[in-house]
Design a protein around this motif. Structure first.
Motif, PDB file in Angstrom:
ATOM      1  N   ASN A   1       0.893  -1.049  -0.032  1.00 24.64           N
ATOM      2  CA  ASN A   1      -0.607   0.149   0.307  1.00 24.64           C
ATOM      3  C   ASN A   1       0.961   1.509   0.326  1.00 24.64           C
ATOM      4  N   ALA A   2       2.153   1.044   0.680  1.00 24.43           N
ATOM      5  CA  ALA A   2       2.426   2.247   0.532  1.00 24.43           C
ATOM      6  C   ALA A   2       3.503   2.241  -1.043  1.00 24.43           C
TER       7      ALA A   2
ATOM      8  N   ALA B   1       0.466   3.685  -2.970  1.00 26.13           N
ATOM      9  CA  ALA B   1       0.446   5.197  -2.759  1.00 26.13           C
ATOM     10  C   ALA B   1       1.199   6.317  -2.903  1.00 26.13           C
ATOM     11  N   ALA B   2       2.844   5.636  -3.585  1.00 25.39           N
ATOM     12  CA  ALA B   2       3.843   7.187  -3.141  1.00 25.39           C
ATOM     13  C   ALA B   2       4.164   6.787  -4.427  1.00 25.39           C
TER      14      ALA B   2
ATOM     15  N   SER C   1       1.077   6.547  -6.616  1.00 31.03           N
ATOM     16  CA  SER C   1       0.505   7.524  -7.176  1.00 31.03           C
ATOM     17  C   SER C   1       0.460   8.785  -7.159  1.00 31.03           C
ATOM     18  N   TRP C   2       0.590   9.363  -6.143  1.00 30.99           N
ATOM     19  CA  TRP C   2       0.647  10.855  -5.327  1.00 30.99           C
ATOM     20  C   TRP C   2       1.693  11.171  -6.384  1.00 30.99           C
TER      21      TRP C   2
END
Length: 108
Positions: free
Chosen positions: A37-38, A41-42, A44-45
């Motif tokens: 997930n991390a 998320a990174a 995607s950001w």
């Protein structure tokens, strides 16, 4: 009656052993899912920040993906991050660590 007490105690211990084993497995899987997930998320950001142009990453973004990639591992990176090859992401971290630890601060 007295013969059943040790049996119940043994059964309780066996049950507690299974509970501990299941908790360990669940915790291990949970940690891996948190890393996935991390990483997602990174990524995607970073993609949202570069939506208009090509994918030119800053040093901070490379460092973030490199650190997460190191914790995640090469095989998981192949599955999770399509933006760059695992060797590239891990190479960013290696170069960052090499720059940080090159000893230039202590040279005359």
């Amino acid at each position: 009656m007295q013969s059943s007490a040790p049996r119940n105690q043994a059964e309780r211990r066996a049950l507690m052993d299974w509970v501990r084993i299941l908790a360990y497995i669940a915790g291990t899987v949970d940690q891996e899912l948190l890393l996935h997930n991390a990483c997602l998320a990174a990524e995607s950001w970073i993609r949202k920040a570069h939506i208009n142009g090509g994918l030119q990453l800053s040093d901070t973004e490379r460092a973030t993906l490199g650190e997460i990639g190191h914790r995640l591992g090469r095989k998981a990176l192949e599955e999770v991050v399509p933006a760059a090859r695992p060797d590239t992401i891990l190479g960013w971290l290696r170069r960052r660590v090499a720059r940080k630890c090159d000893g230039s601060k202590w040279r005359l």
